[in-house]
Enzyme design. Structure first.
Site, short mmCIF file in Angstrom:
data_model
loop_
_atom_site.label_atom_id
_atom_site.label_comp_id
_atom_site.label_asym_id
_atom_site.label_seq_id
_atom_site.Cartn_x
_atom_site.Cartn_y
_atom_site.Cartn_z
N GLU A 105 -2.52 8.16 -4.38
CA GLU A 105 -2.67 7.27 -5.52
C GLU A 105 -3.91 7.69 -6.31
O GLU A 105 -5.01 7.70 -5.75
CB GLU A 105 -2.80 5.83 -5.04
CG GLU A 105 -2.74 4.82 -6.17
CD GLU A 105 -2.67 3.38 -5.66
OE1 GLU A 105 -1.75 3.08 -4.87
OE2 GLU A 105 -3.53 2.59 -6.06
N ARG A 139 0.85 -1.18 0.00
CA ARG A 139 0.00 0.00 0.00
C ARG A 139 0.88 1.24 0.00
O ARG A 139 1.90 1.30 0.70
CB ARG A 139 -0.92 0.03 1.23
CG ARG A 139 -2.05 -0.99 1.18
CD ARG A 139 -3.09 -0.63 0.11
NE ARG A 139 -4.21 -1.56 0.09
CZ ARG A 139 -4.28 -2.62 -0.71
NH1 ARG A 139 -3.28 -2.87 -1.55
NH2 ARG A 139 -5.35 -3.40 -0.68
N HIS A 182 -0.63 0.33 -9.97
CA HIS A 182 -1.35 -0.61 -9.11
C HIS A 182 -1.88 -1.80 -9.92
O HIS A 182 -3.09 -2.07 -9.93
CB HIS A 182 -2.48 0.10 -8.37
CG HIS A 182 -2.87 -0.58 -7.09
ND1 HIS A 182 -3.32 0.10 -5.99
CD2 HIS A 182 -2.89 -1.90 -6.72
CE1 HIS A 182 -3.59 -0.74 -5.01
NE2 HIS A 182 -3.33 -1.98 -5.44
#
Length: 327
Positions: free
Chosen positions: A266, A237, A285
């Site tokens: 993000e 993360r 991602h």
């Protein structure tokens, strides 16, 4: 009458077809996620929600969606959900564990190798027309075979990384709040404290969940402990690694390289100076983004959603023991 649900982004057909067959489902078709206001409006009269990591589910949200009985998160992580708030309101929560372990570990190792051998720099070099001949000093990288891998976290994905490291004859150190002596002999692991992990790793790969304790734990102080030749990999993360501290560490040569699949924020802003660094590799991602894995994730999320709507135990529950029975 079919139960009404909202699917906050289009998912692979293997799961979506199940949802559409059993439910009266509205699917958010845009590439960008719905805003919180829109998510609430779309879910207000729904019994089920198939959510993504971009969807914040908390008490305030739940109180505006009083019919909601089950939240099926299309992810292994569930840091976007305040699980206690759901449990207090009798809302079952599910995730998609296990299925993406190997796919994500493959990608984490891909980042490690890409950073070590400067693959993206090499592609940029060729595309810029700079490749004129072979040269003995051209884009020298780091050896992986026989190097020391440090694992920050030894859950499923961390353990899978250790498995892959065996093929490269790597020395593998790990830190986890829960020591895994059962795996140490099997995977040839050495349990160390955090200081030792950061000081000795040639490659440091992040595999802890995002919690208040891990938020920002890889920061300027930790970078100063690392070898100047060290390479950081983050496929967990984004907020676990302080982005601005990472930028300064890469810029100033405190560490050699970083390869990440997640960022904070993000997505990363396109004007962030870290994107101008040649020793930084970033992907959007996509660690679990294989056709098979994302399809299986969709199936699990659909099965969780449907089980919750039936008043049955979820196949992959987060708040175990909660059976969806909202009044």
């Amino acid at each position: 009458m079919k139960p009404k649900v909202f699917v906050s982004r289009r998912i692979p057909d293997r799961g979506l077809e199940k949802v559409l067959e059993f439910c009266d489902a509205e699917v958010w078709e845009d590439e960008l996620p719905p805003s919180r206001e829109v998510l609430i409006e779309k879910t207000r009269d729904c019994e089920g929600l198939l959510s993504l990591l971009t969807d914040k589910i908390d008490g305030e949200f739940l109180d505006q969606c009083p019919k909601l009985r089950v939240v099926a998160n299309y992810a292994v992580g569930f840091d976007n959900i305040i699980v206690d708030d759901c449990t207090a309101r009798g809302v079952a929560v599910g995730n998609t564990p296990g299925v993406l372990t190997d796919t994500t570990a493959d990608f984490a190792f891909t980042l490690l190798m890409s950073a070590a051998r400067r693959v993206v720099e090499g592609m940029d070099y060729v595309r810029a027309g700079r490749w004129k001949t072979w040269g003995p000093m051209l884009l020298l990288g780091r050896d992986i075979y026989g190097a020391t891998l440090g694992l920050l976290g030894l859950g499923r994905i961390g353990s899978a990384m250790a498995e892959r490291a065996k093929g490269f004859n790597m020395r593998v150190l790990y830190y986890d709040p829960y020591r895994r002596e059962d795996l140490e002999k099997e995977l040839n692991l050495e349990y160390v404290d955090l200081d030792t992990l950061f000081e000795q790793a040639d490659f440091l790969s992040v595999h802890v969940p995002l919690t208040p304790e891990t938020n920002g734990m890889v920061n300027a102080a930790r970078f100063k402990q690392m070898k100047k030749t060290a390479i950081l990999v983050n496929s967990a993360r984004g907020p676990i690694v302080n982005t601005n501290d990472l930028y300064e560490a890469l810029r100033d040569g405190e560490i050699a390289y970083a390869g990440v699949d997640v960022t904070d924020p993000e997505p990363i802003q396109t004007d962030h100076p870290i994107l101008k660094l040649s020793n930084f590799v970033v992907c959007p991602h996509i660690a679990s983004a294989s056709i098979e894995t994302r399809g299986r994730m969709a199936e699990i999320a659909a099965d969780n959603l449907i089980a919750g709507l039936k008043g049955e135990a979820l196949p992959a529950p987060v708040n175990k023991g909660v059976i969806a029975k909202r009044k």
